[in-house]
Design a protein around this motif. Structure first.
Motif, PDB file in Angstrom:
ATOM      1  N   VAL A   1      57.424  32.101  52.176  1.00 54.65           N
ATOM      2  CA  VAL A   1      57.354  32.974  51.005  1.00 54.65           C
ATOM      3  C   VAL A   1      58.312  34.141  51.201  1.00 54.65           C
ATOM      4  N   CYS A   2      59.239  34.285  50.264  1.00 51.69           N
ATOM      5  CA  CYS A   2      60.203  35.385  50.303  1.00 51.69           C
ATOM      6  C   CYS A   2      59.649  36.580  49.532  1.00 51.69           C
ATOM      7  N   ILE A   3      59.725  37.754  50.135  1.00 52.70           N
ATOM      8  CA  ILE A   3      59.125  38.956  49.559  1.00 52.70           C
ATOM      9  C   ILE A   3      60.189  40.020  49.328  1.00 52.70           C
ATOM     10  N   GLU A   4      60.088  40.663  48.177  1.00 48.70           N
ATOM     11  CA  GLU A   4      60.933  41.819  47.876  1.00 48.70           C
ATOM     12  C   GLU A   4      60.100  42.821  47.097  1.00 48.70           C
ATOM     13  N   THR A   5      60.163  44.080  47.483  1.00 48.96           N
ATOM     14  CA  THR A   5      59.508  45.148  46.720  1.00 48.96           C
ATOM     15  C   THR A   5      60.451  46.346  46.648  1.00 48.96           C
ATOM     16  N   LEU A   6      60.320  47.112  45.590  1.00 49.07           N
ATOM     17  CA  LEU A   6      61.144  48.312  45.439  1.00 49.07           C
ATOM     18  C   LEU A   6      60.502  49.526  46.095  1.00 49.07           C
ATOM     19  N   HIS A   7      59.190  49.478  46.281  1.00 52.60           N
ATOM     20  CA  HIS A   7      58.467  50.561  46.954  1.00 52.60           C
ATOM     21  C   HIS A   7      57.998  50.047  48.300  1.00 52.60           C
ATOM     22  N   LYS A   8      58.418  50.700  49.367  1.00 55.47           N
ATOM     23  CA  LYS A   8      58.122  50.218  50.712  1.00 55.47           C
ATOM     24  C   LYS A   8      56.638  49.982  50.978  1.00 55.47           C
ATOM     25  N   PRO A   9      55.747  50.891  50.536  1.00 55.05           N
ATOM     26  CA  PRO A   9      54.323  50.655  50.803  1.00 55.05           C
ATOM     27  C   PRO A   9      53.807  49.353  50.177  1.00 55.05           C
ATOM     28  N   ASP A  10      54.426  48.914  49.061  1.00 58.84           N
ATOM     29  CA  ASP A  10      53.978  47.688  48.401  1.00 58.84           C
ATOM     30  C   ASP A  10      54.298  46.447  49.224  1.00 58.84           C
ATOM     31  N   TYR A  11      55.340  46.531  50.053  1.00 60.99           N
ATOM     32  CA  TYR A  11      55.743  45.370  50.838  1.00 60.99           C
ATOM     33  C   TYR A  11      54.604  44.890  51.734  1.00 60.99           C
ATOM     34  N   HIS A  12      53.928  45.807  52.361  1.00 62.51           N
ATOM     35  CA  HIS A  12      52.860  45.436  53.288  1.00 62.51           C
ATOM     36  C   HIS A  12      51.704  44.747  52.570  1.00 62.51           C
TER      37      HIS A  12
END
Length: 262
Positions: free
Chosen positions: A124-135
């Protein structure tokens, strides 16, 4: 516990729902689709709706819809500053409406409703614009048992393009092979061990090193014979194009001469 709302009812949405349902620390709050008919069979297991204005509050909203529908659907969401993900390989994360926190959850796999999927085998490839959302998104993917990779939009688009070559185009070649064998009373089943061995080989060596066949060998006689066997012009063109590509890659050139003789 991570709460999720799913929007869409296609193959990806259906498999994600099944994976979330099995995960111990994920709960599906709601499943939206503009036509309830597609998800009616799940109404005893999860709250379903066809009205965006009735969407419940969730930690994550997943837009598992067609590429063309992602941007428009994201603008129609009746809330702000919540985490909204799409599942597309080719849609930029910035195509999501900026009124919400934006991200991508892209599983690299071919999904069919009739086939079971083991998400432990689905990167699963993950991308978020807000760092806290990545986790949080990573925790969601890990809860499904999936290996994860942080991938930006450009990298994801290249992966999606490559996936079309190794999956969609390859499957079309399988279909052509099936047609060829059926037309001459041969059994396509006899090719299945070869298909599996080819897929197995690239798990341990590069596609370049795994290449075999008449094109790599520069076997012009066999190539000519194959072209004569192909009754459809389109199939001959596909054969020629792929043969030229292989020979250009591996430096064997008899097929260029064959072109000039036609």
């Amino acid at each position: 516990m991570i709460s999720v709302s799913i929007l869409g009812a296609g193959n990806v949405a259906t498999h994600l729902y099944k994976a979330f349902e099995k995960a111990e620390n994920i709960t599906v709050n709601q499943w939206y689709n503009r036509s309830l008919r597609a998800i009616t069979s799940y109404k005893t297991k999860v709250d379903i709706t066809d009205d965006l204005n009735t969407l419940r509050e969730s930690d994550i909203y997943i837009l598992a819809v067609s590429d063309d529908a992602v941007a428009e659907l994201s603008t129609q969401l009746p809330f702000e500053n919540r985490l909204v993900l799409h599942t597309s390989g080719s849609v930029n994360v910035h195509d999501l409406d900026k009124k919400n926190r934006r991200g991508v959850l892209y599983p690299i796999q071919s999904f069919s409703k009739t086939s079971e999927i083991d998400f432990s085998q689905v990167p699963v490839c993950i991308e978020t614009l807000h760092k806290p959302d990545y986790h949080l998104v990573k925790q969601l993917a890990v809860s499904m048992g999936s290996p994860t990779k942080k991938v930006n939009s450009d990298q994801r688009r290249s992966l999606h393009l490559a996936a079309v070559f190794v999956n969609n185009f390859t499957n079309q070649l399988y279909r052509i092979g099936h047609e060829i064998t059926e037309a001459h009373g041969a059994e396509f089943e006899l090719l299945k061990p070869l298909i599996l061995e080819t897929a197995k080989k690239v798990q341990t060596v590069s596609p370049y090193m795994a290449q075999t066949g008449p094109a790599k060998r520069g076997d012009a006689k066999t190539i000519k014979s194959h072209l004569k066997q192909l009754n459809k012009k389109q199939y001959r063109e596909i054969y020629k194009l792929l043969t030229s590509s292989i020979q250009e890659t591996h430096g064997s050139g008899p097929f260029r001469q064959l072109h000039s003789e036609e």
